[in-house]
Design a protein around this motif. Structure first.
Motif, PDB file in Angstrom:
ATOM      1  N   THR A 143      47.795  34.573  21.218  1.00 18.19           N
ATOM      2  CA  THR A 143      48.524  34.117  22.397  1.00 18.19           C
ATOM      3  C   THR A 143      49.428  35.218  22.931  1.00 18.19           C
ATOM      4  O   THR A 143      49.479  35.483  24.141  1.00 18.19           O
ATOM      5  CB  THR A 143      49.369  32.874  22.057  1.00 18.19           C
ATOM      6  N   TYR A 144      50.131  35.884  22.045  1.00 16.21           N
ATOM      7  CA  TYR A 144      51.022  36.987  22.420  1.00 16.21           C
ATOM      8  C   TYR A 144      50.241  38.095  23.123  1.00 16.21           C
ATOM      9  O   TYR A 144      50.639  38.580  24.191  1.00 16.21           O
ATOM     10  CB  TYR A 144      51.694  37.522  21.153  1.00 16.21           C
ATOM     11  N   THR A 145      49.117  38.459  22.554  1.00 15.89           N
ATOM     12  CA  THR A 145      48.299  39.543  23.107  1.00 15.89           C
ATOM     13  C   THR A 145      47.777  39.196  24.497  1.00 15.89           C
ATOM     14  O   THR A 145      47.832  40.014  25.418  1.00 15.89           O
ATOM     15  CB  THR A 145      47.120  39.848  22.176  1.00 15.89           C
ATOM     16  N   HIS A 146      47.283  37.978  24.656  1.00 20.22           N
ATOM     17  CA  HIS A 146      46.693  37.605  25.940  1.00 20.22           C
ATOM     18  C   HIS A 146      47.746  37.419  27.026  1.00 20.22           C
ATOM     19  O   HIS A 146      47.501  37.739  28.195  1.00 20.22           O
ATOM     20  CB  HIS A 146      45.836  36.351  25.789  1.00 20.22           C
ATOM     21  N   ARG A 147      48.908  36.927  26.667  1.00 17.40           N
ATOM     22  CA  ARG A 147      50.002  36.870  27.644  1.00 17.40           C
ATOM     23  C   ARG A 147      50.332  38.284  28.127  1.00 17.40           C
ATOM     24  O   ARG A 147      50.438  38.541  29.331  1.00 17.40           O
ATOM     25  CB  ARG A 147      51.252  36.246  27.020  1.00 17.40           C
ATOM     26  N   ASN A 148      50.473  39.197  27.190  1.00 18.69           N
ATOM     27  CA  ASN A 148      50.836  40.575  27.527  1.00 18.69           C
ATOM     28  C   ASN A 148      49.760  41.259  28.365  1.00 18.69           C
ATOM     29  O   ASN A 148      50.051  42.187  29.126  1.00 18.69           O
ATOM     30  CB  ASN A 148      51.089  41.386  26.260  1.00 18.69           C
ATOM     31  N   GLY A 149      48.517  40.797  28.209  1.00 17.35           N
ATOM     32  CA  GLY A 149      47.411  41.407  28.948  1.00 17.35           C
ATOM     33  C   GLY A 149      47.466  41.176  30.440  1.00 17.35           C
ATOM     34  O   GLY A 149      46.676  41.770  31.196  1.00 17.35           O
ATOM     35  N   ARG A 150      48.408  40.345  30.903  1.00 20.43           N
ATOM     36  CA  ARG A 150      48.546  40.116  32.350  1.00 20.43           C
ATOM     37  C   ARG A 150      49.247  41.273  33.054  1.00 20.43           C
ATOM     38  O   ARG A 150      49.218  41.358  34.278  1.00 20.43           O
ATOM     39  CB  ARG A 150      49.363  38.845  32.605  1.00 20.43           C
ATOM     40  N   THR A 151      49.897  42.160  32.285  1.00 18.75           N
ATOM     41  CA  THR A 151      50.576  43.305  32.888  1.00 18.75           C
ATOM     42  C   THR A 151      49.945  44.594  32.383  1.00 18.75           C
ATOM     43  O   THR A 151      49.099  44.584  31.492  1.00 18.75           O
ATOM     44  CB  THR A 151      52.089  43.296  32.576  1.00 18.75           C
ATOM     45  N   ALA A 152      50.361  45.713  32.970  1.00 21.94           N
ATOM     46  CA  ALA A 152      49.857  47.043  32.600  1.00 21.94           C
ATOM     47  C   ALA A 152      48.338  47.106  32.704  1.00 21.94           C
ATOM     48  O   ALA A 152      47.665  47.644  31.835  1.00 21.94           O
ATOM     49  CB  ALA A 152      50.317  47.422  31.185  1.00 21.94           C
ATOM     50  N   ARG A 153      47.797  46.569  33.786  1.00 17.09           N
ATOM     51  CA  ARG A 153      46.358  46.573  34.013  1.00 17.09           C
ATOM     52  C   ARG A 153      45.985  47.705  34.966  1.00 17.09           C
ATOM     53  O   ARG A 153      46.754  48.096  35.830  1.00 17.09           O
ATOM     54  CB  ARG A 153      45.914  45.229  34.606  1.00 17.09           C
ATOM     55  N   MET A 154      44.757  48.179  34.788  1.00 12.82           N
ATOM     56  CA  MET A 154      44.195  49.181  35.695  1.00 12.82           C
ATOM     57  C   MET A 154      45.144  50.379  35.866  1.00 12.82           C
ATOM     58  O   MET A 154      45.495  50.791  36.977  1.00 12.82           O
ATOM     59  CB  MET A 154      43.902  48.546  37.059  1.00 12.82           C
ATOM     60  N   ASP A 155      45.563  50.944  34.735  1.00 13.67           N
ATOM     61  CA  ASP A 155      46.388  52.155  34.713  1.00 13.67           C
ATOM     62  C   ASP A 155      47.788  51.960  35.290  1.00 13.67           C
ATOM     63  O   ASP A 155      48.463  52.926  35.633  1.00 13.67           O
ATOM     64  CB  ASP A 155      45.683  53.304  35.447  1.00 13.67           C
TER      65      ASP A 155
END
Length: 436
Positions: free
Chosen positions: A309-321
């Motif tokens: 859950t922590y990882t996937h929440r964080n995956g919403r930011t810092a995308r595409m460089d």
């Protein structure tokens, strides 16, 4: 197969390493498990080999894509349509009238994408003919199983007798594969890069002296300012309560969770994307599957219960460089979970910061969409000519099947509504109002 026309239609210059590997693996007809970070292009990775497997001489449905959420299913449908393959695709999901889908299924589409529950419903009613389906995709399959759809997915897969190739995608490593999928000669393509986001993301936590934590959240948002921010809560009622408390403090927010009607969910995400509000309070439903670019901050208002859950929440930011910040709000009786970065820093907010300025954009709801042959160009033309708006006064426009959302400078909305009152969009009178 020449994929270039489809890639050009999507305004993509070239495929990445993961996408090329999936295409190459698919040619061997083996089953494939694709592990790759959120936002790395897994949708196109499975759609391109899917198109290559379609036989123009075969009538009926040839491919089925199972998605854990309606938002992700709709995104897959949108990408497929924009590819311009000439093949019909139908999206099936809960939250709107089943009869609409039944009409679309009368003339069997070549590709069907949908959520497990709605797909199972159509299969039980005999609306989907499975004899020619040979290509199966389970997108974000770990999330599907995590949400409790395993029994329904098992039923759907069991109703497809002639599967010749399966592609499973996930952003999470080490997820077990259910036996009912009957994976054969499986190729595992692991492109997950655990350290990829760590170089671009700043991890911090703030302490709250009050167990309620709302004052600390207000202070944190004031410190952040008007930057695109997703605030995660663990329960639906907490989402609405937190959003309402923030509004009472003068902070404009939207909220999003699974109990909302489909139109309300789409409207909320659209308003977040177009800047009508910069803060979105949500459950973990928004942790995956949504295309929300340029999210700068992730706030864990409620502590995540698992590392996934922590990882996937964080995956919403810092995308595409892009860079991003992850901030945990820690109550006086809470401790950081063991899976949190050991070097996470304490953020001490000193001084007083003003409440963020109210957003400069508002959103119009337009009661016509793709099914009415209305597109973005039509809406821009209408707002420019009939609404007397300049190009810089019109923001992001999203067109759904039966309605659309258009961002307009907030200080101009009332005047625009008065100006366009009674005017027609493509010769049809439609309802246009402020999206609430």
């Amino acid at each position: 197969m020449d994929y270039q026309p489809y890639i050009r239609n999507l305004n993509i210059e070239s495929l990445n390493e993961m996408q090329l590997a999936v295409i190459d693996a698919a040619e061997s007809n083996s089953d494939i498990i694709v592990m790759s970070n959120t936002g790395s292009g897994k949708t196109l990775a499975f759609l391109l080999p899917l198109v290559a497997k379609l036989n123009p001489d075969v009538k009926g449905t040839q491919a089925l894509i199972i998605s854990p959420s309606r938002e992700l299913a709709l995104q897959i449908e949108d990408v497929f349509k924009r590819m311009g393959t000439g093949n019909k695709i139908t999206c099936c999901y809960g939250g709107h009238k089943r009869e609409i889908e039944e009409n679309n299924l009368i003339e069997a589409p070549t590709v069907i994408v949908g959520t497990p529950g709605r797909l199972g419903d159509h299969l039980r009613r005999g609306n989907i003919k499975t004899g020619n389906i040979h290509f199966l995709v389970l997108d974000e399959f770990d999330k599907t199983l995590e949400l409790g759809f395993q029994e329904e997915v098992g039923y759907v897969v069991g109703e497809i007798p002639n599967i010749s190739q399966r592609i499973l995608t996930s952003a999470t490593q080490g997820v077990s594969i259910p036996a009912f999928l009957n994976m054969q000669s499986t190729q595992l393509l692991d492109f997950v890069k655990p350290d990829e986001d760590e170089n671009k993301t700043i991890f911090e936590y703030v302490k709250s002296e009050d167990p309620d934590k709302i004052e600390t959240l207000v202070k944190l948002l004031s410190y952040i300012g008007n930057r695109s921010t997703i605030i995660f809560c663990n329960h639906r009622d907490a989402v609405e309560r937190t959003s309402e408390l923030l509004k009472e403090k003068g902070i404009i927010t939207g909220f999003y969770h699974g109990a909302m009607e489909q139109r309300d969910r789409e409207q909320s995400i659209s308003k977040f994307r177009n800047g009508t509000y910069n803060f979105l309070v949500t459950t973990d439903l928004a942790a995956r599957g949504l295309d929300i670019p340029n999210v700068r901050y992730i706030i864990h208002y409620h502590l995540p219960d698992t590392e996934q859950t922590y990882t996937h929440r964080n995956g919403r930011t810092a995308r595409m460089d892009k860079s991003g910040n992850v901030t945990i709000v820690l109550g006086p009786n809470e401790k950081l979970p063991g899976f949190i970065e050991p070097d996470i820093k304490l953020l001490e907010i000193s001084g007083n910061y003003p409440i963020p300025d109210k957003p400069k954009w508002g959103t119009l709801f337009i009661g016509a969409g793709k099914k009415d042959k209305v597109n973005k160009i039509d809406i821009v033309g209408f707002l420019s000519k009939k609404g007397m708006l300049k190009p810089e006064d019109i923001g992001v426009i999203e067109v759904k099947d039966f309605y659309a959302f258009a961002a307009v400078r907030k200080n101009l909305i009332s005047g625009v509504l008065a100006t366009i009152k009674g005017e027609k969009v493509k010769g049809k009178k439609v309802n246009i109002e402020i999206a609430r």
